[in-house]
Design a protein around this motif. Sequence first.
Motif, PDB file in Angstrom:
ATOM      1  N   GLY A 221       0.825  -1.198   0.000  1.00  0.00           N
ATOM      2  CA  GLY A 221       0.000   0.000   0.000  1.00  0.00           C
ATOM      3  C   GLY A 221       0.860   1.249   0.000  1.00  0.00           C
ATOM      4  O   GLY A 221       1.968   1.255   0.569  1.00  0.00           O
ATOM      5  N   TYR A 222       0.369   2.304  -0.650  1.00  0.00           N
ATOM      6  CA  TYR A 222       1.113   3.562  -0.762  1.00  0.00           C
ATOM      7  C   TYR A 222       0.158   4.740  -0.601  1.00  0.00           C
ATOM      8  O   TYR A 222      -0.886   4.784  -1.246  1.00  0.00           O
ATOM      9  N   SER A 223       0.528   5.685   0.235  1.00  0.00           N
ATOM     10  CA  SER A 223      -0.245   6.919   0.414  1.00  0.00           C
ATOM     11  C   SER A 223       0.574   8.113  -0.041  1.00  0.00           C
ATOM     12  O   SER A 223       1.770   8.207   0.249  1.00  0.00           O
ATOM     13  N   TYR A 224      -0.094   9.044  -0.730  1.00  0.00           N
ATOM     14  CA  TYR A 224       0.538  10.284  -1.165  1.00  0.00           C
ATOM     15  C   TYR A 224      -0.056  11.496  -0.451  1.00  0.00           C
ATOM     16  O   TYR A 224       0.051  12.624  -0.927  1.00  0.00           O
ATOM     17  N   ALA A 225      -0.667  11.268   0.715  1.00  0.00           N
ATOM     18  CA  ALA A 225      -1.279  12.355   1.466  1.00  0.00           C
ATOM     19  C   ALA A 225      -0.253  13.368   1.953  1.00  0.00           C
ATOM     20  O   ALA A 225      -0.606  14.514   2.251  1.00  0.00           O
ATOM     21  N   HIS A 226       1.011  12.962   2.023  1.00  0.00           N
ATOM     22  CA  HIS A 226       2.056  13.872   2.497  1.00  0.00           C
ATOM     23  C   HIS A 226       2.351  14.966   1.482  1.00  0.00           C
ATOM     24  O   HIS A 226       2.943  15.990   1.833  1.00  0.00           O
ATOM     25  N   GLU A 227       1.927  14.771   0.220  1.00  0.00           N
ATOM     26  CA  GLU A 227       2.239  15.764  -0.800  1.00  0.00           C
ATOM     27  C   GLU A 227       1.038  16.257  -1.592  1.00  0.00           C
ATOM     28  O   GLU A 227       1.134  17.260  -2.292  1.00  0.00           O
ATOM     29  N   LEU A 228      -0.124  15.566  -1.491  1.00  0.00           N
ATOM     30  CA  LEU A 228      -1.289  15.939  -2.283  1.00  0.00           C
ATOM     31  C   LEU A 228      -2.472  16.302  -1.396  1.00  0.00           C
ATOM     32  O   LEU A 228      -2.634  15.779  -0.285  1.00  0.00           O
ATOM     33  N   ASP A 229      -3.318  17.194  -1.896  1.00  0.00           N
ATOM     34  CA  ASP A 229      -4.485  17.661  -1.144  1.00  0.00           C
ATOM     35  C   ASP A 229      -5.640  16.658  -1.219  1.00  0.00           C
ATOM     36  O   ASP A 229      -5.637  15.735  -2.035  1.00  0.00           O
ATOM     37  N   VAL A 230      -6.631  16.899  -0.391  1.00  0.00           N
ATOM     38  CA  VAL A 230      -7.833  16.064  -0.368  1.00  0.00           C
ATOM     39  C   VAL A 230      -8.598  16.228  -1.685  1.00  0.00           C
ATOM     40  O   VAL A 230      -8.784  17.335  -2.179  1.00  0.00           O
ATOM     41  N   CYS A 231      -9.038  15.104  -2.237  1.00  0.00           N
ATOM     42  CA  CYS A 231      -9.741  15.113  -3.523  1.00  0.00           C
ATOM     43  C   CYS A 231     -11.200  14.689  -3.382  1.00  0.00           C
ATOM     44  O   CYS A 231     -12.076  15.276  -3.989  1.00  0.00           O
ATOM     45  N   MET A 232     -11.467  13.643  -2.598  1.00  0.00           N
ATOM     46  CA  MET A 232     -12.833  13.132  -2.426  1.00  0.00           C
ATOM     47  C   MET A 232     -13.143  13.086  -0.936  1.00  0.00           C
ATOM     48  O   MET A 232     -12.326  12.609  -0.142  1.00  0.00           O
ATOM     49  N   TYR A 233     -14.321  13.586  -0.553  1.00  0.00           N
ATOM     50  CA  TYR A 233     -14.603  13.718   0.868  1.00  0.00           C
ATOM     51  C   TYR A 233     -16.110  13.790   1.104  1.00  0.00           C
ATOM     52  O   TYR A 233     -16.897  14.063   0.195  1.00  0.00           O
ATOM     53  N   ALA A 234     -16.501  13.533   2.337  1.00  0.00           N
ATOM     54  CA  ALA A 234     -17.903  13.644   2.771  1.00  0.00           C
ATOM     55  C   ALA A 234     -17.897  13.998   4.252  1.00  0.00           C
ATOM     56  O   ALA A 234     -16.951  13.683   4.978  1.00  0.00           O
ATOM     57  N   GLY A 235     -18.951  14.662   4.696  1.00  0.00           N
ATOM     58  CA  GLY A 235     -18.985  15.106   6.089  1.00  0.00           C
ATOM     59  C   GLY A 235     -18.030  16.247   6.348  1.00  0.00           C
ATOM     60  O   GLY A 235     -17.559  16.448   7.474  1.00  0.00           O
ATOM     61  N   ALA A 236     -17.744  17.020   5.304  1.00  0.00           N
ATOM     62  CA  ALA A 236     -16.803  18.131   5.410  1.00  0.00           C
ATOM     63  C   ALA A 236     -16.992  19.038   4.206  1.00  0.00           C
ATOM     64  O   ALA A 236     -17.735  18.723   3.282  1.00  0.00           O
ATOM     65  N   ASP A 237     -16.320  20.178   4.232  1.00  0.00           N
ATOM     66  CA  ASP A 237     -16.281  21.050   3.062  1.00  0.00           C
ATOM     67  C   ASP A 237     -14.913  21.727   3.036  1.00  0.00           C
ATOM     68  O   ASP A 237     -14.235  21.831   4.063  1.00  0.00           O
TER      69      ASP A 237
END
Length: 382
Positions: A221-237
């Motif tokens: 598994g690989y996450s790129y959250a350290h360099e990229l912004d949120v793209c898909m979300y719910a319960g937030a804006d």
Amino acid sequence: MKESNMSEVYINRIAKFLPNAPISNDEMEGYLGKINYRESKARRIVLRNNGIKTRYYALTPAGEPTHTNAALTSEAINALFDDDFRSTDVELLSCGTSSPDYLMPSHAVMVHGLLGNRNLEVNSAAGNCCAGMNALKFGYLSVKSGNTRNAVCAGSERMSSWMLADHFSQEVENLKQLEEQPIIGFNKDFLRWMLSDGAGAFLLEDSPRGTLSLKIEWMEGYSYAHELDVCMYAGADKTADGALKSFSDFSSEEWLTQSIFAVKQDTKLLDRHILEKGVESMKRAMEKHHVTPENIDYLLPHVSSHYFVDGLYQGFADAGIEISREKWYTNLRDVGNVGAGSVYLMLEELFHSGRLQKGEQIMLCVPESARFTYAYAYLTVC
């Protein structure tokens, strides 16, 4: 623990549950309803690009729910059992979804409650499309380490109830009062035509069973959250600076007037990064485990839309890991995008197709656009 003490892990049974009858593109808006009594302008464009022809909803034609997410999952899991492996034989239950029925309790404990089988270890994997793979990895590591002899893993979604027109009515009314166009933003409307309901389940054991098993060679598994912004979300804006503001920091009135709980996607971010990081992470996984395209007989990519298939193929080719198109296997057109359940449903269909031959190797490839996470599994047919 030394590698020599590790168990092998086999997927010995695969089952699925798809609720009700398949729904065509022309029927979708009848089930989900029309926002502000108008046909969606985005619907035809989105459907033309995603290539989906039918999908499944846990809804009646009038939009009433027929199953919870936990019920969909328990139906798929129950289809794994018979006199040779009963529900009371399960030692670990691991379930992943991005659309749980409740904020709490967790999805997996609700599934366990419906199974009603025995006291056992339970794990819930949250997130988006990778939640199903994360649930699988928890089960894989448990069996491999010898912590349990078996595990039942599942991936599921029930997104249809999130997409009903009624959930957007207060936002539309608020826009009218502000004398603005009562049209829901594309980042919300887009996903109403992309997502589907269903569940799939695997039985993992430390030895093969029956005439066909799939040995899990490795998972990554690989996450790129350290360099990229949120793209898909719910319960937030998103705020003006691009940060994510939680539903708990909005007033209850804003929950309705701004459709805070709607699933949203930044399609510009999606187009910019989803394929690039998918190719990068796939190459890293293959190089780490010394896998070449020639070592892959079937590639099962979870793609949310056929729109991405050509780009992903070309990206692999440009990176020196071209996998010929006849090796690609997907059921997106007929089943739809079932998020965390999609890879389970693809593998279930291939597993029961009669096509697999012993010694063949399968690559599972799952991207997640939420904040750009990727999961992979490499299997050998036994």
